[in-house]
Design a protein around this motif. Sequence first.
Motif, mmCIF file in Angstrom:
data_model
loop_
_atom_site.group_PDB
_atom_site.id
_atom_site.type_symbol
_atom_site.label_atom_id
_atom_site.label_comp_id
_atom_site.label_asym_id
_atom_site.label_seq_id
_atom_site.Cartn_x
_atom_site.Cartn_y
_atom_site.Cartn_z
ATOM 1 N N ASP A 258 -11.685 -10.541 -7.260
ATOM 2 C CA ASP A 258 -11.611 -9.930 -8.114
ATOM 3 C C ASP A 258 -12.819 -9.473 -8.491
ATOM 4 O O ASP A 258 -13.932 -9.956 -8.275
ATOM 5 C CB ASP A 258 -10.303 -10.221 -9.107
ATOM 6 C CG ASP A 258 -11.011 -11.433 -10.004
ATOM 7 O OD1 ASP A 258 -12.745 -11.701 -9.635
ATOM 8 O OD2 ASP A 258 -10.480 -12.202 -10.712
ATOM 9 N N LYS B 61 -10.634 0.352 -16.173
ATOM 10 C CA LYS B 61 -10.762 0.665 -15.004
ATOM 11 C C LYS B 61 -9.512 1.128 -14.163
ATOM 12 O O LYS B 61 -8.389 0.546 -14.451
ATOM 13 C CB LYS B 61 -11.550 0.032 -14.538
ATOM 14 C CG LYS B 61 -12.713 -0.893 -15.201
ATOM 15 C CD LYS B 61 -13.397 -1.955 -14.677
ATOM 16 C CE LYS B 61 -14.880 -2.476 -15.280
ATOM 17 N NZ LYS B 61 -15.234 -3.834 -14.265
ATOM 18 N N ASN B 62 -9.907 1.570 -13.128
ATOM 19 C CA ASN B 62 -9.166 2.272 -12.071
ATOM 20 C C ASN B 62 -8.470 1.574 -11.218
ATOM 21 O O ASN B 62 -8.920 -0.224 -11.377
ATOM 22 C CB ASN B 62 -9.268 2.803 -11.223
ATOM 23 C CG ASN B 62 -10.153 5.002 -11.887
ATOM 24 O OD1 ASN B 62 -9.399 5.107 -12.867
ATOM 25 N ND2 ASN B 62 -11.082 5.413 -11.321
ATOM 26 N N THR C 294 -3.993 4.336 -5.809
ATOM 27 C CA THR C 294 -5.331 3.099 -6.113
ATOM 28 C C THR C 294 -6.504 4.342 -6.777
ATOM 29 O O THR C 294 -6.900 5.401 -5.673
ATOM 30 C CB THR C 294 -5.481 2.989 -4.632
ATOM 31 O OG1 THR C 294 -4.478 2.248 -3.739
ATOM 32 C CG2 THR C 294 -6.896 2.581 -4.300
ATOM 33 N N GLY C 295 -7.468 3.953 -7.578
ATOM 34 C CA GLY C 295 -8.104 4.950 -7.507
ATOM 35 C C GLY C 295 -8.815 5.787 -8.653
ATOM 36 O O GLY C 295 -9.317 6.534 -9.259
ATOM 37 N N THR D 165 -7.357 -1.133 -8.506
ATOM 38 C CA THR D 165 -8.422 -1.448 -7.258
ATOM 39 C C THR D 165 -7.264 -2.537 -6.744
ATOM 40 O O THR D 165 -6.793 -3.259 -7.284
ATOM 41 C CB THR D 165 -9.468 -1.696 -7.697
ATOM 42 O OG1 THR D 165 -9.441 -2.857 -8.361
ATOM 43 C CG2 THR D 165 -10.210 -0.651 -7.682
ATOM 44 N N GLU D 166 -7.992 -2.374 -4.737
ATOM 45 C CA GLU D 166 -7.116 -3.677 -4.437
ATOM 46 C C GLU D 166 -7.790 -4.750 -4.513
ATOM 47 O O GLU D 166 -9.198 -4.805 -4.321
ATOM 48 C CB GLU D 166 -7.300 -3.156 -2.584
ATOM 49 C CG GLU D 166 -6.543 -4.419 -2.130
ATOM 50 C CD GLU D 166 -6.356 -4.874 -0.674
ATOM 51 O OE1 GLU D 166 -6.129 -5.280 0.044
ATOM 52 O OE2 GLU D 166 -6.557 -3.028 -0.328
ATOM 53 N N SER E 80 0.906 -1.015 0.208
ATOM 54 C CA SER E 80 -0.345 0.283 -0.109
ATOM 55 C C SER E 80 0.758 1.209 0.093
ATOM 56 O O SER E 80 1.519 0.730 1.030
ATOM 57 C CB SER E 80 -0.954 -0.145 0.859
ATOM 58 O OG SER E 80 -1.638 -1.323 0.942
ATOM 59 N N GLY F 183 -6.842 -2.891 -13.753
ATOM 60 C CA GLY F 183 -7.960 -1.853 -14.671
ATOM 61 C C GLY F 183 -7.599 -2.480 -15.943
ATOM 62 O O GLY F 183 -8.322 -1.610 -16.368
ATOM 63 N N TRP G 271 -3.255 -6.276 -6.797
ATOM 64 C CA TRP G 271 -3.793 -4.689 -6.525
ATOM 65 C C TRP G 271 -4.169 -5.622 -8.423
ATOM 66 O O TRP G 271 -3.783 -6.437 -9.435
ATOM 67 C CB TRP G 271 -2.950 -4.149 -6.958
ATOM 68 C CG TRP G 271 -2.478 -3.728 -5.803
ATOM 69 C CD1 TRP G 271 -1.498 -3.828 -4.958
ATOM 70 C CD2 TRP G 271 -3.035 -2.918 -4.921
ATOM 71 N NE1 TRP G 271 -1.295 -2.818 -3.895
ATOM 72 C CE2 TRP G 271 -2.637 -2.529 -3.551
ATOM 73 C CE3 TRP G 271 -4.558 -1.613 -5.044
ATOM 74 C CZ2 TRP G 271 -1.979 -1.456 -2.579
ATOM 75 C CZ3 TRP G 271 -4.626 -1.011 -4.072
ATOM 76 C CH2 TRP G 271 -3.739 -1.126 -2.724
ATOM 77 N N ASP G 272 -4.739 -4.890 -8.394
ATOM 78 C CA ASP G 272 -6.008 -4.914 -10.543
ATOM 79 C C ASP G 272 -5.886 -3.847 -10.780
ATOM 80 O O ASP G 272 -5.714 -2.763 -10.578
ATOM 81 C CB ASP G 272 -7.452 -5.220 -9.990
ATOM 82 C CG ASP G 272 -8.202 -5.461 -11.595
ATOM 83 O OD1 ASP G 272 -7.379 -5.644 -12.978
ATOM 84 O OD2 ASP G 272 -9.228 -6.200 -11.880
#
Length: 434
Positions: free
Chosen positions: A157, A148-149, A223-224, A151-152, A100, A128, A125-126
Motif C-alpha cells: 500500500d 485520496k482516490n 478506480t482513480g 487505488t488498487e 475489477s 483512500g 483496494w484502498d
Amino acid sequence: MNLLKNLKSILLVVLAPIALTACKKDNNSSTGAPQQNSITVENVLQSQPLVESGTFQETGTPALIQPGQSTTITFSAAKGEALSFATMYGASNDLFFAPSNPGIQVYDGSGKPIEGDVSDQVKLWDNGTRVNQKPGATVNHPGVAESKNITEVAGTDAQGNTYLAASKLVKATLKYNGSSTFTLTLQNTSGGTANQTPLSPGVWSVSYIVGGTLQASNPLYTTGQPTANGLTNIAEAGDNSALSTYVKSITGIFTPLSPILVVVYNGINNPIYNVGQLDAGKGLKPLAQQGNADTLAAYLKTVKGVKAVYVLPAPTTKVLLPQIAGKQGGVVSQQLSVNTGDRLAIATMYGFSNDWFFASADNGVDATQKGDISNTIKLFDDGTAINQFPGAGLTQFNLAGTPLKESNPIGAVPNPNGFTTLPDINKIIKVTLK
C-alpha cells in the motif's frame, strides 16, 4: 458510479425493424360519419441501471466472515453482464475486496456459463479515506483521515505495508444453476497467512446490458476517483447498510417496448389473443418473443371485422426506449378514422423478457373515446418460451439469446412474480386517445 451518459450505443437495441403498415376494411356494424381520433403510446418507465442487487454476510453474530468461513451470492445474468461486490478487509483501516470493474464475468465469449475458481478476478483496494497502518488485529479504527482516490493495492500500500494477492485471501467459486442463474461462493482463506483478516458483510450488484453496453460499468466504485455512495462505511467499518440503500435505489426495471401494434375492429372480440388458450400461431409468438409484429399484422388484415391495422416503430430507434438518465422515453402516434361501435386494441413486447407482451385487456376499448386508457393495458405471458429473470436471461432474444420452447396457455403475468416486482403498468406504458 458512472451511469451511461452516451445513449448512442443504446440505440443499437433493435427488436425488429418494422415499417408502418395499415389496412382498412368495410364493416357494416359501424354507424355514423367517420370521426378523426389519434392514439399516442409512450414508454414512461423511469429505468434503473441495475437489474439485481443485494447483501451478503455470515449467519452468525457478528455477521463477519471469519477465516475458514464462507458465504454465497445467488443471482441471474445475461451474456455480457457481470457480478460486482465489495467487502471490507476487516484488519485494515479502509481496505476492501472487490472485482475489477465491471465485475466478474460469468459467460465466456461463446455464451457458455463459466464455472469454477474465479479468485483471480478478486482484487484488494484502498478506499483512500484513512492512512493505512500495518494490517492486523492491532489496527486502530478508524485511524487518521486522508482524502485520496480509490487505488488498487498490488502487493504494497501507499505506506509500504505488504499484502498477499487478494486471490490468496479470498477464494471465489462460480456454479451455474441453470436458466441463467449462478451462485458465487466467497470463502475467507486468509487464515494462517500474514494477512489474516475477517471479511465484513458486503453488497453485490448486476448491471443491465443494453445494446452491448452496461448501464452501470462502475457500479460500486470507480478506480482513480473518490469513494462515494456509502462505500466508505464498508471500507472503514464493515457497515454495508448505506451502500445497500444506494444500490437498491438504482435497482429495478429496464425494458424497451417493441413497435406498437394497433388494430381497429368492429363486431368481433379482441383479435390479438385469447387468455387461457394456446398461442394460435398467427403471429403473436414473434411479437411476444422478438418484438416483430409483421406476421400478426398481416394475419389481422385478413380477419373479418378488422377495419385497420398499424405497426408503429419509434423514429430512429424502432423500439420505444424507456426514460434513461432523465431523458424522455420513446413515443409514437397515429391518426385514426373511426366510427361509433368501433373497438381498439394494442400489443407490444416487454422487450427484456422471453415472451411477455403488453396488450389491451378483454375486448379492448371504444375507439371513439378520449383520454388516458393506460389502465386498460395488462401484461401477459404468451406461454411459448421458458421465462427467465427479465433483463438477465441468456435465452432472451433481445439479449442475443434463443428462447427455449414451452407450450402453456396465454395468461396474465403475476406481480410480484417469481423473479421481481414490476412497477404499475401505467408507470411503464402510457396510452392516450385524443
